[in-house]
Design an enzyme around this catalytic site. Structure first.
Site, short mmCIF file in Angstrom:
data_model
loop_
_atom_site.label_atom_id
_atom_site.label_comp_id
_atom_site.label_asym_id
_atom_site.label_seq_id
_atom_site.Cartn_x
_atom_site.Cartn_y
_atom_site.Cartn_z
N LYS A 258 0.81 -1.21 0.05
CA LYS A 258 0.05 -0.08 -0.02
C LYS A 258 0.87 1.10 0.09
O LYS A 258 0.24 2.52 -0.05
CB LYS A 258 -0.85 -0.03 1.14
CG LYS A 258 -2.24 -0.75 1.02
CD LYS A 258 -2.87 -0.46 2.11
CE LYS A 258 -4.35 -1.36 2.28
NZ LYS A 258 -4.90 -1.80 3.32
N1 GLU Z 1 -8.46 -6.63 6.79
C1 GLU Z 1 -7.48 -7.71 6.22
C2 GLU Z 1 -6.70 -7.08 5.27
O1 GLU Z 1 -6.98 -6.02 4.69
C3 GLU Z 1 -8.39 -8.75 5.20
C4 GLU Z 1 -9.27 -9.54 6.25
C5 GLU Z 1 -9.62 -10.75 5.69
O2 GLU Z 1 -10.10 -10.91 4.25
O3 GLU Z 1 -9.48 -11.57 6.16
O4 GLU Z 1 -5.63 -7.62 4.51
#
Ligand code: GLU
Length: 296
Positions: A258
């Site tokens: 990111k």
């Molecule tokens: N919030 C997690 C992320 O952005 C992904 C969560 C999931 O898909 O289990 O990497």
């Protein structure tokens, strides 16, 4: 665009991004994969914003996520869920694990861990060096006293937990039957030092609470599923079906990160790129030069 051929609300899929930066093509690929998986089966598609990391998550990133998804032609069912609004439920579950003696306070600091790493060969797990359990054996009274005055996180005692649950399995739609091996990740953090809850606990609770039947996500999270399966067993939650798909990688094979705003979907939108066309290319696995799919 995929058309909805029939409605089967027995299938519920989610996209669960963290608003700690701008989304890039890798997220677009993952969102489309999960979205198409749901819609092609007539299922529901939910959007959950995983904004529990208070230091890094920002409202502007969450807003950008919604704009990015609309731009790609992705719609979702119901209200957007924000994990920051569910902190009570996480605290309750963490308390339950504490009461059962499955969590222990850990006082190791980053610098003490660095020293340990330099002096000892730590076991290498799928997500990096495995915590060697230094604070696991602390005397309960001493640990309690220290916890009242020293910053600490809470870790899951994996061995003790597995002693309660026994062998656990889960099914991956692409890789077949899996035997859960949470010990490979070691005693993961359940309540971080400076955040209300870890990703592992929050996502496991929310997938159950939101009635997710199919967790469709990138294979970079495959190893986390071993922990999630254990938490499901400990907290008496249902186990969904999993699908861990390939992720987008750069020339070096590293997952897109990111950090570079220039590569963000927000920038593509600002440059006037057509989101539906961008989605169409991703669906056909057509990527910009230097980007490709990881080999599952
Ligand atoms: N919030 C997690 C992320 O952005 C992904 C969560 C999931 O898909 O289990 O990497």
């Amino acid at each position: 665009m995929t058309s909805r051929v029939y409605v089967n609300h027995d299938i519920v899929v989610r996209f669960a991004p963290s608003p700690n930066g701008l989304l890039h093509l890798g997220h677009a690929y993952a969102a489309l994969y999960a979205y198409d998986f749901a819609r092609e089966r007539g299922g529901k598609f939910l959007l959950r914003i995983e904004d529990i990391d208070v230091g890094r998550c920002k409202t502007e990133y969450a807003d950008a996520i919604l704009d990015d998804l609309r731009w790609l032609g992705i719609d979702w069912d119901g209200q957007v869920v924000f994990q920051s609004k569910r902190l009570d439920s996480y605290a309750q579950a963490a308390e339950q694990l504490k009461q059962e003696g499955l969590l222990y306070p850990c006082f190791c600091t980053r610098s003490s861990m660095r020293t340990i790493r330099q002096n000892n060969k730590l076991e290498e797990g799928p997500d990096g060096p495995v915590y060697p359990g230094i604070c696991r054996g602390l005397n309960k009274d001493i640990a309690k006293e220290r916890a009242s005055r020293e910053p600490h996180c809470w870790r899951l005692d994996i061995k003790k937990s597995l002693g309660l649950t026994g062998k656990l399995t889960w099914h991956d739609g692409l890789r077949g039957e899996q035997v859960a091996d949470p010990a490979a990740l070691g005693d993961v953090v359940i309540i971080p030092k400076d955040n209300p809850v870890s990703y592992h606990l929050a996502v496991t609770l929310d997938d159950a609470r939101d009635g997710i039947t199919h967790v469709v996500r990138g294979e970079d999270l495959f190893s986390s599923t071993h922990i999630h399966r254990l938490l499901q067993a400990l907290l008496l939650l249902p186990t969904p079906e999993y699908v861990h798909h390939s992720v987008l990688v750069d020339e070096t094979g590293a997952k897109l990160s990111k950090s570079r705003d220039s590569d963000s979907l927000a920038q593509l939108r600002a440059d006037g790129e057509d989101g539906l066309q961008a989605a169409g290319r991703l669906r056909k696995n057509i990527f910009p030069v230097g980007i490709g799919l990881s080999k599952a």
